[in-house]
Design an enzyme around this catalytic site. Structure first.
Site, PDB file in Angstrom:
ATOM      1  N   GLY A   4       2.409   6.742 -11.749  1.00  0.00           N
ATOM      2  CA  GLY A   4       3.325   7.216 -10.586  1.00  0.00           C
ATOM      3  C   GLY A   4       2.533   7.593 -10.062  1.00  0.00           C
ATOM      4  O   GLY A   4       0.605   7.076  -9.365  1.00  0.00           O
ATOM      5  N   GLU A  58      12.267   6.172 -21.847  1.00  0.00           N
ATOM      6  CA  GLU A  58      12.144   6.845 -20.702  1.00  0.00           C
ATOM      7  C   GLU A  58      13.653   7.939 -19.813  1.00  0.00           C
ATOM      8  O   GLU A  58      13.694   9.403 -19.984  1.00  0.00           O
ATOM      9  CB  GLU A  58      11.316   6.989 -19.621  1.00  0.00           C
ATOM     10  CG  GLU A  58      10.997   7.663 -18.386  1.00  0.00           C
ATOM     11  CD  GLU A  58       9.680   7.109 -17.453  1.00  0.00           C
ATOM     12  OE1 GLU A  58      10.829   6.842 -16.391  1.00  0.00           O
ATOM     13  OE2 GLU A  58       8.867   6.567 -17.425  1.00  0.00           O
ATOM     14  N   TYR A  59      14.279   7.202 -20.080  1.00  0.00           N
ATOM     15  CA  TYR A  59      16.180   7.507 -19.860  1.00  0.00           C
ATOM     16  C   TYR A  59      16.724   7.959 -20.556  1.00  0.00           C
ATOM     17  O   TYR A  59      16.623   9.103 -20.247  1.00  0.00           O
ATOM     18  CB  TYR A  59      16.438   5.710 -19.378  1.00  0.00           C
ATOM     19  CG  TYR A  59      16.989   5.571 -18.216  1.00  0.00           C
ATOM     20  CD1 TYR A  59      15.694   4.634 -17.659  1.00  0.00           C
ATOM     21  CD2 TYR A  59      17.933   4.562 -17.438  1.00  0.00           C
ATOM     22  CE1 TYR A  59      15.222   4.638 -16.411  1.00  0.00           C
ATOM     23  CE2 TYR A  59      18.209   3.712 -16.194  1.00  0.00           C
ATOM     24  CZ  TYR A  59      16.486   3.713 -15.660  1.00  0.00           C
ATOM     25  OH  TYR A  59      16.706   3.576 -14.589  1.00  0.00           O
ATOM     26  N   GLY A  68      -0.139   1.400  -4.751  1.00  0.00           N
ATOM     27  CA  GLY A  68      -0.874   0.737  -4.437  1.00  0.00           C
ATOM     28  C   GLY A  68      -1.701   0.895  -3.451  1.00  0.00           C
ATOM     29  O   GLY A  68      -3.333   0.237  -4.298  1.00  0.00           O
ATOM     30  N   ASN A 112       7.390  -3.362 -11.219  1.00  0.00           N
ATOM     31  CA  ASN A 112       8.652  -3.229 -12.117  1.00  0.00           C
ATOM     32  C   ASN A 112       9.636  -5.005 -12.466  1.00  0.00           C
ATOM     33  O   ASN A 112      11.155  -4.475 -11.779  1.00  0.00           O
ATOM     34  CB  ASN A 112       9.427  -2.236 -12.616  1.00  0.00           C
ATOM     35  CG  ASN A 112       8.447  -1.227 -12.948  1.00  0.00           C
ATOM     36  OD1 ASN A 112       7.610  -0.604 -13.618  1.00  0.00           O
ATOM     37  ND2 ASN A 112       8.816   0.398 -12.075  1.00  0.00           N
ATOM     38  N   LYS A 150       7.283  -3.188 -20.562  1.00  0.00           N
ATOM     39  CA  LYS A 150       7.205  -1.604 -19.783  1.00  0.00           C
ATOM     40  C   LYS A 150       8.228  -1.315 -19.980  1.00  0.00           C
ATOM     41  O   LYS A 150       9.236  -0.312 -18.959  1.00  0.00           O
ATOM     42  CB  LYS A 150       6.030  -2.342 -18.325  1.00  0.00           C
ATOM     43  CG  LYS A 150       6.618  -1.157 -17.361  1.00  0.00           C
ATOM     44  CD  LYS A 150       5.957   0.196 -17.533  1.00  0.00           C
ATOM     45  CE  LYS A 150       5.632   1.143 -16.188  1.00  0.00           C
ATOM     46  NZ  LYS A 150       6.928   1.883 -15.695  1.00  0.00           N
ATOM     47  N   LEU A 162       0.792  -1.383   0.079  1.00  0.00           N
ATOM     48  CA  LEU A 162      -0.070   0.102   0.225  1.00  0.00           C
ATOM     49  C   LEU A 162       0.597   1.047   0.568  1.00  0.00           C
ATOM     50  O   LEU A 162       0.514   2.159   0.940  1.00  0.00           O
ATOM     51  CB  LEU A 162      -0.811  -0.015   1.411  1.00  0.00           C
ATOM     52  CG  LEU A 162      -2.012  -1.035   1.019  1.00  0.00           C
ATOM     53  CD1 LEU A 162      -2.736  -1.154   2.245  1.00  0.00           C
ATOM     54  CD2 LEU A 162      -2.814  -1.155  -0.192  1.00  0.00           C
ATOM     55  N   HIS A 222       9.537   0.612 -22.026  1.00  0.00           N
ATOM     56  CA  HIS A 222       9.124   2.407 -22.228  1.00  0.00           C
ATOM     57  C   HIS A 222      10.234   2.905 -21.059  1.00  0.00           C
ATOM     58  O   HIS A 222      10.429   3.639 -20.950  1.00  0.00           O
ATOM     59  CB  HIS A 222       8.450   2.008 -21.350  1.00  0.00           C
ATOM     60  CG  HIS A 222       7.201   3.107 -20.819  1.00  0.00           C
ATOM     61  ND1 HIS A 222       7.439   3.446 -19.823  1.00  0.00           N
ATOM     62  CD2 HIS A 222       6.315   3.816 -21.069  1.00  0.00           C
ATOM     63  CE1 HIS A 222       6.749   4.633 -18.555  1.00  0.00           C
ATOM     64  NE2 HIS A 222       5.994   4.661 -20.111  1.00  0.00           N
ATOM     65  N   ASN A 223      10.173   2.052 -19.972  1.00  0.00           N
ATOM     66  CA  ASN A 223      11.255   2.978 -18.930  1.00  0.00           C
ATOM     67  C   ASN A 223      12.331   2.816 -19.287  1.00  0.00           C
ATOM     68  O   ASN A 223      13.124   4.231 -19.320  1.00  0.00           O
ATOM     69  CB  ASN A 223      11.233   1.784 -17.856  1.00  0.00           C
ATOM     70  CG  ASN A 223      10.649   2.602 -16.885  1.00  0.00           C
ATOM     71  OD1 ASN A 223       8.583   2.769 -17.993  1.00  0.00           O
ATOM     72  ND2 ASN A 223      10.259   2.106 -15.820  1.00  0.00           N
ATOM     73  N   ASP A 266      -0.711  -4.877   4.002  1.00  0.00           N
ATOM     74  CA  ASP A 266       0.637  -3.886   4.106  1.00  0.00           C
ATOM     75  C   ASP A 266       1.416  -4.713   5.194  1.00  0.00           C
ATOM     76  O   ASP A 266       0.646  -4.479   6.565  1.00  0.00           O
ATOM     77  CB  ASP A 266       1.121  -2.827   3.710  1.00  0.00           C
ATOM     78  CG  ASP A 266       1.856  -2.178   2.904  1.00  0.00           C
ATOM     79  OD1 ASP A 266       2.000  -2.022   2.075  1.00  0.00           O
ATOM     80  OD2 ASP A 266       2.738  -1.884   3.801  1.00  0.00           O
TER      81      ASP A 266
END
Length: 330
Positions: free
Chosen positions: A126, A199-200, A16, A98, A192, A12, A195-196, A34
């Site tokens: 995010g 993004e970098y 989450g 991730n 993903k 959480l 994708h990241n 959690d």
């Protein structure tokens, strides 16, 4: 409390907890757990069903159960294994973190021995996901993924979040809503990961360009440029307009010199895994690799290499580097 949920969330943190909140807005009640009891209590006060441990979480879910794991990568595998001990055939575990896509294959195989389904979801959005929605890249068995469609529809940004791409007509496709079943197990995290990695590269390009502006007052001719204003004008009609630019502009309005931020930039696994995948595929990835290495350099991981360079310059040409790192011309 009665067992009135078949969706559970373990982990959480910001992602989450907000996933649970967004599902609640779409009348999907979640059971939550959690290791931080305070985080559980917070969500329970908002209408979720709190659980004291994984066994309690499973008991408060009706079959077929769906449990989304959203914990740090270092404990994801162990959390999946522990939760599986309390699930039954036909239940589903989602790894929404991730994770490395090759680990998905191992986890799916272990769960399959118990008849438990496994779905991997690359989740982007995010801390803004609660309001904007989450872009979801999904891997898993087609029938299992299809059965979870109400969850994905509740979490995704929706068709209205972006103008339709010219040429797309008729009923919007799944991807136009903001989620996509990319393929079998591992495909979601693979997409993903790339994708990241991209993004970098995008982040590095913005950072390097703005750094040149910052140094422009020492160039010939000298320019005293308003960097926050430049990012603002780029947001309107420029081909580099993007959410990353929006966030950069916001940061510069809050602090033009950004002095409260560290010069050391961490990297998560996805950047490294993207470069590894490029090597395995034999695909040149100049920008993505360089952006990863720049993060290493930001943490002074190149200090020894730079001392070696300085030593070589001195040995072959007598170039003694100055204490303030200003060197003479080679």
């Amino acid at each position: 409390m009665s067992q009135n949920a078949n969706f559970g969330m373990i982990g959480l943190g910001k992602m989450g907890a907000n996933i649970v909140r967004r599902l609640s807005r779409h009348s999907i009640t979640s059971a939550v757990y959690d290791v931080n009891a305070e985080a559980v209590a917070t969500l329970a006060a908002e209408g979720a069903i709190g659980a004291i441990d994984m066994a309690d979480l499973a008991a408060k879910l009706t079959a077929p159960r769906t449990v989304w794991i959203m914990v740090p990568a270092s404990v994801t595998d162990s959390t999946i294994a522990a939760m599986a001990e309390h699930l039954e055939k036909g239940d589903t575990i989602i790894d929404g973190g991730n994770s490395y896509y090759k680990n998905d294959l191992k986890n799916a195989a272990l769960l399959a021995e118990k008849g438990i389904n496994f779905v991997d979801i690359g989740t982007s959005g995010g801390v803004y996901g609660l309001e904007r929605g989450y872009s979801l890249m999904i891997g898993g068995d087609a029938k299992v993924v299809a059965s979870l469609d109400p969850i994905f529809k509740a979490l995704c940004p929706g068709v209205e979040s972006a103008e339709r791409t010219p040429g797309r007509t008729g009923q919007p496709s799944q991807s136009e809503y903001g989620y996509l079943h990319c393929g079998p197990v591992g495909a979601g995290h693979f997409v993903k990961m790339i994708h990241n990695g991209i993004e970098y590269g995008m982040m590095a390009a913005f950072a390097e360009g703005l750094a040149i502006f910052d140094a422009a007052d020492e160039m010939t001719p000298a320019y005293d440029l308003d960097i926050p204003a430049i990012t603002e004008v780029w947001r309107r009609g420029s081909v580099v307009a993007s959410w990353l630019l929006d966030l950069t502009a916001q940061a510069l309005v809050e602090s033009e010199e950004l002095t409260e931020y560290s010069t050391q930039v961490s990297d998560s696994g996805e950047g490294r895994w993207t470069v590894q995948a490029a090597i395995e595929a034999g695909i040149p990835a100049h920008v993505l690799s360089a952006s990863l290495y720049s993060r290493f350099a930001s943490r002074n991981n190149d200090e020894f290499a730079n001392r070696v360079l300085s030593a070589m310059r001195y040995k072959f040409g007598g170039h003694n580097e100055k204490p303030n790192n200003e060197s003479t011309k080679a």
